[in-house]
Each structure stands twice: as structure tokens, then as C-alpha cells.
Scaffold this motif. Structure first.
Motif, PDB file in Angstrom:
ATOM      1  N   GLU A 192      11.474 -67.971 -15.734  1.00  0.00           N
ATOM      2  CA  GLU A 192      12.005 -69.319 -15.793  1.00  0.00           C
ATOM      3  C   GLU A 192      13.503 -69.354 -15.533  1.00  0.00           C
ATOM      4  OE1 GLU A 192      11.524 -73.137 -18.819  1.00  0.00           O
ATOM      5  OE2 GLU A 192      11.566 -71.105 -19.639  1.00  0.00           O
ATOM      6  N   ARG A 193      13.942 -70.408 -14.826  1.00  0.00           N
ATOM      7  CA  ARG A 193      15.377 -70.637 -14.687  1.00  0.00           C
ATOM      8  C   ARG A 193      15.939 -71.008 -16.056  1.00  0.00           C
ATOM      9  NH1 ARG A 193      17.118 -74.287  -9.811  1.00  0.00           N
ATOM     10  NH2 ARG A 193      16.487 -72.337  -8.822  1.00  0.00           N
ATOM     11  N   PRO A 194      17.033 -70.371 -16.485  1.00  0.00           N
ATOM     12  CA  PRO A 194      17.553 -70.607 -17.832  1.00  0.00           C
ATOM     13  C   PRO A 194      18.320 -71.919 -17.946  1.00  0.00           C
ATOM     14  CG  PRO A 194      18.900 -68.995 -16.705  1.00  0.00           C
ATOM     15  CD  PRO A 194      17.752 -69.293 -15.792  1.00  0.00           C
ATOM     16  N   MET A 199      12.639 -77.624 -15.694  1.00  0.00           N
ATOM     17  CA  MET A 199      11.651 -76.561 -15.724  1.00  0.00           C
ATOM     18  C   MET A 199      11.482 -76.055 -14.287  1.00  0.00           C
ATOM     19  SD  MET A 199      10.580 -76.153 -18.868  1.00  0.00           S
ATOM     20  CE  MET A 199       8.970 -75.396 -18.748  1.00  0.00           C
ATOM     21  N   ALA A 200      11.954 -74.845 -14.024  1.00  0.00           N
ATOM     22  CA  ALA A 200      11.890 -74.296 -12.675  1.00  0.00           C
ATOM     23  C   ALA A 200      11.765 -72.782 -12.752  1.00  0.00           C
ATOM     24  CB  ALA A 200      13.141 -74.678 -11.877  1.00  0.00           C
ATOM     25  N   ILE A 201      11.219 -72.191 -11.688  1.00  0.00           N
ATOM     26  CA  ILE A 201      11.054 -70.746 -11.607  1.00  0.00           C
ATOM     27  C   ILE A 201      12.228 -70.156 -10.834  1.00  0.00           C
ATOM     28  CG2 ILE A 201       9.609 -68.860 -10.768  1.00  0.00           C
ATOM     29  CD1 ILE A 201       8.452 -70.398 -13.129  1.00  0.00           C
ATOM     30  N   GLU A 202      12.866 -69.167 -11.419  1.00  0.00           N
ATOM     31  CA  GLU A 202      14.004 -68.501 -10.777  1.00  0.00           C
ATOM     32  C   GLU A 202      13.566 -67.303  -9.951  1.00  0.00           C
ATOM     33  OE1 GLU A 202      17.820 -68.304  -9.666  1.00  0.00           O
ATOM     34  OE2 GLU A 202      17.167 -69.733 -11.174  1.00  0.00           O
ATOM     35  N   LYS A 203      12.522 -66.605 -10.396  1.00  0.00           N
ATOM     36  CA  LYS A 203      12.106 -65.376  -9.729  1.00  0.00           C
ATOM     37  C   LYS A 203      10.631 -65.132  -9.997  1.00  0.00           C
ATOM     38  CE  LYS A 203      12.312 -61.087  -8.036  1.00  0.00           C
ATOM     39  NZ  LYS A 203      12.355 -60.839  -6.593  1.00  0.00           N
ATOM     40  N   SER A 215      14.071 -63.029 -22.798  1.00  0.00           N
ATOM     41  CA  SER A 215      14.812 -63.668 -23.885  1.00  0.00           C
ATOM     42  C   SER A 215      15.933 -64.490 -23.284  1.00  0.00           C
ATOM     43  CB  SER A 215      15.398 -62.618 -24.842  1.00  0.00           C
ATOM     44  OG  SER A 215      14.380 -61.981 -25.582  1.00  0.00           O
ATOM     45  N   GLY A 216      16.158 -65.693 -23.835  1.00  0.00           N
ATOM     46  CA  GLY A 216      17.208 -66.558 -23.310  1.00  0.00           C
ATOM     47  C   GLY A 216      17.934 -67.291 -24.416  1.00  0.00           C
ATOM     48  N   ALA A 283      13.795 -51.210 -16.700  1.00  0.00           N
ATOM     49  CA  ALA A 283      13.679 -52.183 -15.616  1.00  0.00           C
ATOM     50  C   ALA A 283      14.084 -53.547 -16.153  1.00  0.00           C
ATOM     51  CB  ALA A 283      12.255 -52.217 -15.083  1.00  0.00           C
ATOM     52  N   VAL A 284      15.282 -54.017 -15.775  1.00  0.00           N
ATOM     53  CA  VAL A 284      15.868 -55.209 -16.392  1.00  0.00           C
ATOM     54  C   VAL A 284      16.436 -56.146 -15.336  1.00  0.00           C
ATOM     55  CG1 VAL A 284      17.537 -56.066 -18.079  1.00  0.00           C
ATOM     56  CG2 VAL A 284      16.510 -53.804 -18.392  1.00  0.00           C
ATOM     57  N   LEU A 285      16.202 -57.437 -15.524  1.00  0.00           N
ATOM     58  CA  LEU A 285      16.808 -58.471 -14.683  1.00  0.00           C
ATOM     59  C   LEU A 285      17.639 -59.388 -15.573  1.00  0.00           C
ATOM     60  CD1 LEU A 285      17.052 -59.991 -11.940  1.00  0.00           C
ATOM     61  CD2 LEU A 285      15.088 -61.373 -12.699  1.00  0.00           C
ATOM     62  N   PHE A 286      18.963 -59.416 -15.321  1.00  0.00           N
ATOM     63  CA  PHE A 286      19.859 -60.324 -16.027  1.00  0.00           C
ATOM     64  C   PHE A 286      20.067 -61.571 -15.166  1.00  0.00           C
ATOM     65  CE2 PHE A 286      21.048 -56.075 -17.446  1.00  0.00           C
ATOM     66  CZ  PHE A 286      21.218 -56.225 -18.821  1.00  0.00           C
ATOM     67  N   ILE A 287      20.040 -62.738 -15.790  1.00  0.00           N
ATOM     68  CA  ILE A 287      20.419 -63.979 -15.113  1.00  0.00           C
ATOM     69  C   ILE A 287      21.703 -64.460 -15.777  1.00  0.00           C
ATOM     70  CG2 ILE A 287      19.765 -66.317 -14.499  1.00  0.00           C
ATOM     71  CD1 ILE A 287      16.886 -65.515 -14.531  1.00  0.00           C
TER      72      ILE A 287
END
Length: 317
Positions: A192-194, A199-203, A215-216, A283-287
Motif C-alpha cells: 500500500e502507498r503510505p 487507498m492506492a498500491i505503491e508496489k 509496518s507504517g 529483504a526489505v523495501l523502505f518507502i
């Protein structure tokens, strides 16, 4: 756990076992809640929290497993995964008590910090029996950062025991996926886009046989005198984090570790968190929010994440 769950199982010639799936899920979650739920006053962890004894108390194998994992991530994350932060969570108004009109004083924060710290206030041992003790009579353990993931892993094992290998288990947004989806392809999960306003998908992440957790800081927060305070508490300062990292997604061997690491790395933020992610081969993705425009984001991935999920790092609006 105060949340919802969703399970999808791909069924081919085993239609007769479908009715067994719901029974296995129900029985598993009842058992997990009976041990881990801070929502249930009669759960094992709630009884431990209520006890004023500072002696070792016997605990179940399941609770020991979760607490042992909490200790591992606590140490590896410089103390930022901490299941004893209840006094600080309550102090800042993110627990069961009503929030005070004023933000906590430095003295109140310091007093709460003296009563927390997993490695300082909780001790585990496996001999002569599995047991746990608290340093202070009012020390409490809150398992929100691991229990959902642990519940997912237990449900996944229950489904596997029924002979199914293609499924997805989700509790409160944390996930474990096994095998392939109904189209015989890896499962595709949206990050989810933070944003608190859309409400949108980021990736989109394509994955299989892994746990995944995000976690956000963008859902639970309050504002006071123009300052935004999120529910993500820094275990070192005792205050909400102030960095620009908005969310963290982790892929791990199981949902419990993904859940724990997503929480710890969000507290640390992308800069300090990336150093630990590389050291631990996570394996981590930071936004991360843009410095000048909080509605824009940048995606920053660890080396292992990029190998598993090839992607172009672009700023998105």
C-alpha cells in the motif's frame, strides 16, 4: 487479535477436505489467542502480565518460541523491537487509556524508560523448564509485533497438514504465501502507498513460500501544535519517531520474522535500518517521504530485496 483474517486455498481434487480447512483455521487461531492475545484477559500472556511475581513462571512452548524470537530481533535491531514498551505506548495515548491533552513531559518519559527494555526487564530460560520472569511486578509484555505473524505461520502449518501446498494466509495485513495461485503463478501482493488520504498500491510483489509484513506510521497518529506524532515509539528516546520513513515491507522465511523485522526497521528508519538489513541479509523495501513534499515518496530496497524483486527505484507521486 482485534483484527480480521483472510485465507485463500487452491483446491483441485481435494474438495472433500475443504470443510476441514475452516475447522483447522478456527482451532489454530483459538489456540494462538489463548496464549498470545493481549485482547483476551484470560490468555497466557495476559495472566503473566497481571502476575506481580518476579520469580520464574512456567510458560508454554509456543510462548517461549515467540519470546525467544523477540529477543533475537531485539538484540539485532539495537533494541528497537521491544515487546515491553507498554508504559510508553500508554503514556503517549496509543494504548487503552485516553490520551492526555498535553504531550508527555521529559520527566514522565524518563520514568517510563526506566521500566522498559526487553533485555533488562524480562528473562527467559529453557532449563529446568521453559519459563519467564519479570524484573518489576508491573512489567508487561505486548506481542502485537509478533503474534499476528506467529498466528499466520501456525495457520499455514495447519493447512499444510491437510495436504494443501498452494495457499495464502493473511491476518491484519501480514501474509504468508505458499506455492502458486489459482493461475499456477507466484502470488502477487500489493504494498500500500503510505497515505492517510487515499487507498492506492505503491508496489506489486511477486512471491512464494515466504512471509511478508508491512509496518507504517500513516494510519495511527495524532497532531498537536502542528506536530505529527505517530504510534511508532523509539525505544531509545521514548518518543515517537521523527524520520521520513513512512513504511517498511519485509520478506522473510516466515510471517513472524517478517512481522518483527518490519516493526523494528520502521523504528530505525531507512538510513539506520538499511545498515542492519544488509548486515542481517534481510529483504526489505523502505518507502520514504520526500523532504520537501510529504505527498511524494521514494522507494529504497536492500540488496536481497532487489535480487528477489528487480525494480527501478523511482520517485512516485
Amino acid at each position: 487479535m482485534g483484527t480480521s483474517y483472510n485465507v485463500t486455498v487452491v483446491v483441485t481434487n481435494d474438495q472433500g477436505k475443504v470443510d476441514q480447512i475452516q475447522g483447522a483455521i478456527d482451532a489454530t487461531l483459538v489456540d494462538v489467542n489463548a496464549k498470545m492475545s493481549n485482547w483476551d484477559p484470560n490468555s497466557e500472556i495476559s495472566k503473566f502480565n497481571r502476575s506481580e511475581s518476579t520469580d520464574f513462571l512456567p510458560i508454554s512452548e509456543h510462548l517461549y518460541e515467540v519470546m525467544h524470537s523477540a529477543e533475537r530481533v531485539h538484540k539485532a535491531s539495537l533494541g528497537q523491537l521491544d515487546v515491553t514498551l507498554g508504559p510508553l505506548i500508554e503514556l503517549w495515548g496509543f494504548g487503552s487509556k485516553e490520551r492526555e491533552s498535553e504531550t508527555p513531559s521529559a520527566e514522565a518519559i524518563a520514568a517510563a524508560l526506566d521500566r522498559v527494555g526487553l533485555s533488562e526487564v524480562i528473562e527467559l530460560r529453557d532449563q529446568p523448564e521453559l519459563s519467564m520472569k519479570k524484573k518489576y511486578p508491573d512489567t508487561s509484555v505486548y506481542l502485537a509485533s509478533l503474534a499476528k505473524g506467529y498466528g499466520i505461520d501456525r495457520v499455514a502449518l495447519a493447512i499444510e497438514d491437510l495436504g494443501f501446498s498452494d495457499f495464502m494466509v493473511e491476518i491484519g495485513g501480514d501474509i504468508y504465501v505458499s506455492g502458486e495461485n489459482v493461475k499456477s503463478k507466484p502470488w502477487r501482493i500489493g504494498v500500500e502507498r503510505p497515505s492517510a488520504t487515499e487507498m492506492a498500491i505503491e508496489k506489486i510483489i511477486s512471491t512464494s513460500n515466504l512471509g511478508m509484513a508491512t509496518s507504517g506510521d500513516y494510519r495511527i497518529y495524532f497532531e498537536k501544535d502542528g506536530v505529527r506524532y505517530s504510534h511508532i515509539i523509539d525505544a531509545q528516546t521514548g518518543a515517537p519517531v521523527t524520520h521520513k520513513t513512512a513504511s517498511v515491507t519485509v520478506l522473510a522465511e516466515n510471517a513472524m520474522m517478517a512481522d518483527a523485522w518490519a516493526t523494528a526497521l520502521l523504528v530505525l528508519g531507512s538510513e539506520a535500518g538499511m545498515s542492519i538489513a544488509e548486515k542481517e541479509e534481510l529483504a526489505v523495501l523502505f518507502i520514504v517521504r520526500d523532504e520537501q513534499d510529504n505527498s511524494g515518496f521514494s522507494l529504497v530496497a536492500s540488496s536481497k530485496f532487489e535480487k528477489m524483486q528487480p525494480m527501478e527505484m523511482e520517485k512516485t507521486k
